[in-house]
Scaffold this motif. Structure first.
Motif, PDB file in Angstrom:
ATOM      1  N   ALA A   1       0.847  -1.201   0.000  1.00 33.65           N
ATOM      2  CA  ALA A   1       0.000   0.000   0.000  1.00 33.65           C
ATOM      3  C   ALA A   1       0.879   1.246   0.000  1.00 33.65           C
ATOM      4  O   ALA A   1       0.577   2.238  -0.647  1.00 33.65           O
ATOM      5  CB  ALA A   1      -0.922  -0.001   1.209  1.00 33.65           C
ATOM      6  N   ALA A   2       1.991   1.165   0.725  1.00 32.22           N
ATOM      7  CA  ALA A   2       2.882   2.315   0.813  1.00 32.22           C
ATOM      8  C   ALA A   2       3.745   2.441  -0.446  1.00 32.22           C
ATOM      9  O   ALA A   2       4.300   3.507  -0.729  1.00 32.22           O
ATOM     10  CB  ALA A   2       3.777   2.189   2.043  1.00 32.22           C
ATOM     11  N   THR A   3       3.880   1.344  -1.209  1.00 31.70           N
ATOM     12  CA  THR A   3       4.675   1.377  -2.437  1.00 31.70           C
ATOM     13  C   THR A   3       3.805   1.813  -3.612  1.00 31.70           C
ATOM     14  O   THR A   3       4.126   2.781  -4.312  1.00 31.70           O
ATOM     15  CB  THR A   3       5.261  -0.024  -2.733  1.00 31.70           C
ATOM     16  OG1 THR A   3       5.954  -0.478  -1.560  1.00 31.70           O
ATOM     17  CG2 THR A   3       6.219   0.021  -3.905  1.00 31.70           C
ATOM     18  N   ASP A   4       2.696   1.078  -3.822  1.00 33.48           N
ATOM     19  CA  ASP A   4       1.751   1.392  -4.889  1.00 33.48           C
ATOM     20  C   ASP A   4       0.447   0.660  -4.577  1.00 33.48           C
ATOM     21  O   ASP A   4       0.378  -0.560  -4.709  1.00 33.48           O
ATOM     22  CB  ASP A   4       2.322   0.930  -6.236  1.00 33.48           C
ATOM     23  CG  ASP A   4       1.355   1.224  -7.396  1.00 33.48           C
ATOM     24  OD1 ASP A   4       0.249   1.725  -7.133  1.00 33.48           O
ATOM     25  OD2 ASP A   4       1.725   0.937  -8.541  1.00 33.48           O
ATOM     26  N   PRO A   5      -0.587   1.377  -4.145  1.00 32.33           N
ATOM     27  CA  PRO A   5      -1.837   0.737  -3.707  1.00 32.33           C
ATOM     28  C   PRO A   5      -2.417  -0.218  -4.741  1.00 32.33           C
ATOM     29  O   PRO A   5      -3.091  -1.179  -4.380  1.00 32.33           O
ATOM     30  CB  PRO A   5      -2.783   1.921  -3.493  1.00 32.33           C
ATOM     31  CG  PRO A   5      -1.898   3.080  -3.254  1.00 32.33           C
ATOM     32  CD  PRO A   5      -0.642   2.838  -4.047  1.00 32.33           C
ATOM     33  N   LYS A   6      -2.118  -0.023  -6.022  1.00 35.35           N
ATOM     34  CA  LYS A   6      -2.671  -0.897  -7.065  1.00 35.35           C
ATOM     35  C   LYS A   6      -2.123  -2.321  -6.952  1.00 35.35           C
ATOM     36  O   LYS A   6      -2.710  -3.262  -7.469  1.00 35.35           O
ATOM     37  CB  LYS A   6      -2.334  -0.331  -8.447  1.00 35.35           C
ATOM     38  CG  LYS A   6      -3.373   0.674  -8.945  1.00 35.35           C
ATOM     39  CD  LYS A   6      -3.062   1.121 -10.369  1.00 35.35           C
ATOM     40  CE  LYS A   6      -2.799   2.591 -10.445  1.00 35.35           C
ATOM     41  NZ  LYS A   6      -1.520   3.041 -10.890  1.00 35.35           N
ATOM     42  N   LEU A   7      -0.960  -2.481  -6.320  1.00 34.57           N
ATOM     43  CA  LEU A   7      -0.327  -3.802  -6.211  1.00 34.57           C
ATOM     44  C   LEU A   7      -0.874  -4.628  -5.044  1.00 34.57           C
ATOM     45  O   LEU A   7      -0.645  -5.834  -4.977  1.00 34.57           O
ATOM     46  CB  LEU A   7       1.190  -3.641  -6.060  1.00 34.57           C
ATOM     47  CG  LEU A   7       1.928  -2.950  -7.210  1.00 34.57           C
ATOM     48  CD1 LEU A   7       3.414  -2.816  -6.886  1.00 34.57           C
ATOM     49  CD2 LEU A   7       1.739  -3.707  -8.518  1.00 34.57           C
ATOM     50  N   VAL A   8      -1.609  -3.982  -4.119  1.00 32.97           N
ATOM     51  CA  VAL A   8      -2.056  -4.667  -2.893  1.00 32.97           C
ATOM     52  C   VAL A   8      -2.812  -5.968  -3.169  1.00 32.97           C
ATOM     53  O   VAL A   8      -2.457  -7.008  -2.623  1.00 32.97           O
ATOM     54  CB  VAL A   8      -2.896  -3.730  -1.989  1.00 32.97           C
ATOM     55  CG1 VAL A   8      -3.553  -4.509  -0.860  1.00 32.97           C
ATOM     56  CG2 VAL A   8      -2.015  -2.629  -1.432  1.00 32.97           C
ATOM     57  N   PRO A   9      -3.850  -5.956  -4.036  1.00 32.34           N
ATOM     58  CA  PRO A   9      -4.608  -7.207  -4.222  1.00 32.34           C
ATOM     59  C   PRO A   9      -3.747  -8.344  -4.751  1.00 32.34           C
ATOM     60  O   PRO A   9      -3.963  -9.500  -4.371  1.00 32.34           O
ATOM     61  CB  PRO A   9      -5.701  -6.830  -5.223  1.00 32.34           C
ATOM     62  CG  PRO A   9      -5.300  -5.525  -5.791  1.00 32.34           C
ATOM     63  CD  PRO A   9      -4.448  -4.840  -4.774  1.00 32.34           C
ATOM     64  N   TYR A  10      -2.773  -8.060  -5.618  1.00 30.92           N
ATOM     65  CA  TYR A  10      -1.926  -9.116  -6.180  1.00 30.92           C
ATOM     66  C   TYR A  10      -1.059  -9.741  -5.088  1.00 30.92           C
ATOM     67  O   TYR A  10      -0.946 -10.964  -4.988  1.00 30.92           O
ATOM     68  CB  TYR A  10      -1.053  -8.554  -7.318  1.00 30.92           C
ATOM     69  CG  TYR A  10      -1.881  -7.985  -8.444  1.00 30.92           C
ATOM     70  CD1 TYR A  10      -2.509  -8.819  -9.364  1.00 30.92           C
ATOM     71  CD2 TYR A  10      -2.065  -6.613  -8.573  1.00 30.92           C
ATOM     72  CE1 TYR A  10      -3.290  -8.316 -10.381  1.00 30.92           C
ATOM     73  CE2 TYR A  10      -2.841  -6.076  -9.590  1.00 30.92           C
ATOM     74  CZ  TYR A  10      -3.451  -6.939 -10.495  1.00 30.92           C
ATOM     75  OH  TYR A  10      -4.230  -6.418 -11.481  1.00 30.92           O
ATOM     76  N   GLY A  11      -0.444  -8.895  -4.272  1.00 33.09           N
ATOM     77  CA  GLY A  11       0.385  -9.409  -3.188  1.00 33.09           C
ATOM     78  C   GLY A  11      -0.446 -10.098  -2.124  1.00 33.09           C
ATOM     79  O   GLY A  11      -0.100 -11.178  -1.643  1.00 33.09           O
ATOM     80  N   ALA A  12      -1.584  -9.489  -1.772  1.00 32.05           N
ATOM     81  CA  ALA A  12      -2.425 -10.029  -0.697  1.00 32.05           C
ATOM     82  C   ALA A  12      -2.987 -11.390  -1.081  1.00 32.05           C
ATOM     83  O   ALA A  12      -3.124 -12.281  -0.243  1.00 32.05           O
ATOM     84  CB  ALA A  12      -3.557  -9.056  -0.376  1.00 32.05           C
ATOM     85  N   MET A  13      -3.287 -11.576  -2.368  1.00 31.33           N
ATOM     86  CA  MET A  13      -3.896 -12.828  -2.813  1.00 31.33           C
ATOM     87  C   MET A  13      -2.967 -14.017  -2.569  1.00 31.33           C
ATOM     88  O   MET A  13      -3.401 -15.049  -2.069  1.00 31.33           O
ATOM     89  CB  MET A  13      -4.256 -12.724  -4.288  1.00 31.33           C
ATOM     90  CG  MET A  13      -5.121 -13.860  -4.752  1.00 31.33           C
ATOM     91  SD  MET A  13      -5.829 -13.500  -6.350  1.00 31.33           S
ATOM     92  CE  MET A  13      -7.239 -12.516  -5.903  1.00 31.33           C
ATOM     93  N   THR A  14      -1.688 -13.889  -2.898  1.00 28.54           N
ATOM     94  CA  THR A  14      -0.758 -14.991  -2.634  1.00 28.54           C
ATOM     95  C   THR A  14      -0.425 -15.063  -1.151  1.00 28.54           C
ATOM     96  O   THR A  14      -0.318 -16.147  -0.589  1.00 28.54           O
ATOM     97  CB  THR A  14       0.541 -14.848  -3.454  1.00 28.54           C
ATOM     98  OG1 THR A  14       0.974 -13.492  -3.405  1.00 28.54           O
ATOM     99  CG2 THR A  14       0.352 -15.281  -4.892  1.00 28.54           C
ATOM    100  N   ALA A  15      -0.305 -13.894  -0.504  1.00 26.77           N
ATOM    101  CA  ALA A  15       0.096 -13.876   0.907  1.00 26.77           C
ATOM    102  C   ALA A  15      -0.914 -14.586   1.798  1.00 26.77           C
ATOM    103  O   ALA A  15      -0.533 -15.213   2.785  1.00 26.77           O
ATOM    104  CB  ALA A  15       0.296 -12.438   1.378  1.00 26.77           C
ATOM    105  N   THR A  16      -2.213 -14.505   1.432  1.00 27.12           N
ATOM    106  CA  THR A  16      -3.211 -15.106   2.310  1.00 27.12           C
ATOM    107  C   THR A  16      -3.116 -16.631   2.319  1.00 27.12           C
ATOM    108  O   THR A  16      -3.588 -17.264   3.251  1.00 27.12           O
ATOM    109  CB  THR A  16      -4.645 -14.696   1.918  1.00 27.12           C
ATOM    110  OG1 THR A  16      -4.794 -14.894   0.517  1.00 27.12           O
ATOM    111  CG2 THR A  16      -4.919 -13.262   2.270  1.00 27.12           C
ATOM    112  N   PHE A  17      -2.529 -17.225   1.290  1.00 25.76           N
ATOM    113  CA  PHE A  17      -2.374 -18.681   1.262  1.00 25.76           C
ATOM    114  C   PHE A  17      -1.149 -19.142   2.050  1.00 25.76           C
ATOM    115  O   PHE A  17      -1.014 -20.289   2.416  1.00 25.76           O
ATOM    116  CB  PHE A  17      -2.254 -19.188  -0.183  1.00 25.76           C
ATOM    117  CG  PHE A  17      -3.564 -19.166  -0.913  1.00 25.76           C
ATOM    118  CD1 PHE A  17      -4.491 -20.180  -0.725  1.00 25.76           C
ATOM    119  CD2 PHE A  17      -3.884 -18.125  -1.761  1.00 25.76           C
ATOM    120  CE1 PHE A  17      -5.707 -20.160  -1.386  1.00 25.76           C
ATOM    121  CE2 PHE A  17      -5.101 -18.097  -2.429  1.00 25.76           C
ATOM    122  CZ  PHE A  17      -6.019 -19.118  -2.240  1.00 25.76           C
TER     123      PHE A  17
END
Lengths: 124, 252
Positions: B215-231
């Protein structure tokens, strides 16, 4: 109606959590296995599908966008409720283990990004 | 003062919205004036949140930061797991499926690589610090995965309370470091597209750290990172008390 979007979002989360919990039970692990990720996949599928247009476009979509925009404020609140005092008392071992894990993982990002890229190119 | 206290406690979640709103306004002003936008306002807000949590923990002796202070109790609800998960899922809205398919293989590889690499690093540090008990080594290694995998594994394999606490602390250090460090290293590790964000999410795994850092780097990237991170935590909870523990036990 804004609430239609919020309801869709809630439905995705609840469904994802139930599936994640079920996988945990099936594997005999006391964890919700990927529930949030599964919920995200549902929301992505719904927002890419024409069937759910009534729940994702216009005002209904704004109901989802609102919660998406509340993400950073919620993360700030989450940071404010972490047990930071507990972490500093945890000693140097905890700091070294945490820092080392992050440093090595950071270094692997460009390596694995290349793996993904080359595979995509090969397929093309 | 009683009137204030009554109103604040009765409307705790509303108070939290106001307090967080003011914190974010103040942080964005600092980001703009002090760093000329180089450090994102949200990173400063998260850092302020963590600092406040430290003093809240010291003042109350509790384990949920400022949420243990009666007047700020609503922060516990606002920043709790339920609201966090709800907002994380919402960030997936508008994600294009074509982008996800591209990162598929690398995403899955990165989740397993992330869990195993973090575990090995954490376990090696435990060995360097003189631990020889396989349960302790496994638990601290799992803590380096995330602060949830640590205690889950530790309790499953019967590690001591001290070791479990250390594993939570290691995971917390990791999470905090990813939150604050990501915008600083983003440029050097090529973190500027959905593909690398999914690999990043899979490698780091700490959902809060990944989401806040992106979010602090580029909010547009959050869903992509969060999707793998949640697994990641799920995979960690699976591997930690099973395969990884057996491997460590076989070596000691």
């Amino acid at each position: 109606m804004i609430v239609y979007g919020v309801a869709l979002l809630s439905g995705c989360l609840v469904l994802g959590m139930v599936i994640g919990e079920s996988i945990g039970v099936a594997l005999n692990v006391d964890a919700n296995v990927g529930g949030v990720g599964i919920a995200m996949i549902f929301l992505v599928l719904a927002s890419n599908s024409k069937k759910f247009k009534a729940l994702t476009e216009g005002a209904a979509g704004n109901g989802i966008k609102f919660w998406s925009a509340m993400y950073i404020p919620i993360v700030v609140a989450m940071a404010a409720r972490q047990d930071v005092a507990g972490a500093t008392e945890g000693g140097i071992l905890a700091v070294v283990a945490g820092v080392a894990a992050v440093a090595v993982s950071f270094a692997l990002v460009p390596v694995l990004s290349k793996v993904g890229n080359s595979k995509t190119i090969e397929k093309d | 003062m009683d009137i204030f206290e009554t109103v604040f406690i009765r409307n705790s979640l509303i108070v939290a919205f106001a307090v967080i709103g003011i914190t974010i306004w103040f942080s964005y002003m600092l980001a703009d004036k002090l760093t000329a936008g180089r450090i994102h306002g949200s990173a400063i807000a998260i850092a302020l949140g963590l600092i406040a949590a430290y003093f809240g923990g010291i003042a109350t002796g509790g384990s949920t930061g400022v949420a243990d202070m009666a007047l700020l109790g609503g922060i516990g609800l606002m920043g709790g797991g339920m609201m966090r998960d709800f907002a994380i899922v919402a960030t997936a809205f508008g994600v294009q499926l074509s982008e996800l398919k591209k990162a598929g293989i690398a995403g899955v590889i990165s989740i397993f690589a992330g869990v195993i690499v973090s575990f090995i690093v954490g376990a090696l540090v435990a060995i360097l610090f003189g631990y020889t008990d396989p349960a302790a080594i496994t638990t601290i290694g799992s803590g380096a995965v995330t602060y949830i995998v640590g205690p889950v594994t530790g309790e499953a394999i019967g590690a001591s309370d001290t070791v479990i606490t250390l594993s939570v602390a290691a995971g917390l250090v990791k999470s905090i470091l990813v939150m604050i460090g990501t915008p600083l290293v983003a440029k050097y590790i090529g973190l500027n597209n959905p593909q690398s964000a999914m690999v990043f999410g899979g490698l780091m795994g700490t959902t809060s750290g990944v989401a806040a850092g992106l979010a602090a780097t580029d909010p547009k990237l959050v869903p992509y990172g969060a999707m793998t991170a949640t697994f990641y935590t799920g995979v960690g909870c699976l591997l930690g008390p099973s395969v990884l523990f057996f491997i460590v036990s076989a070596m000691y």
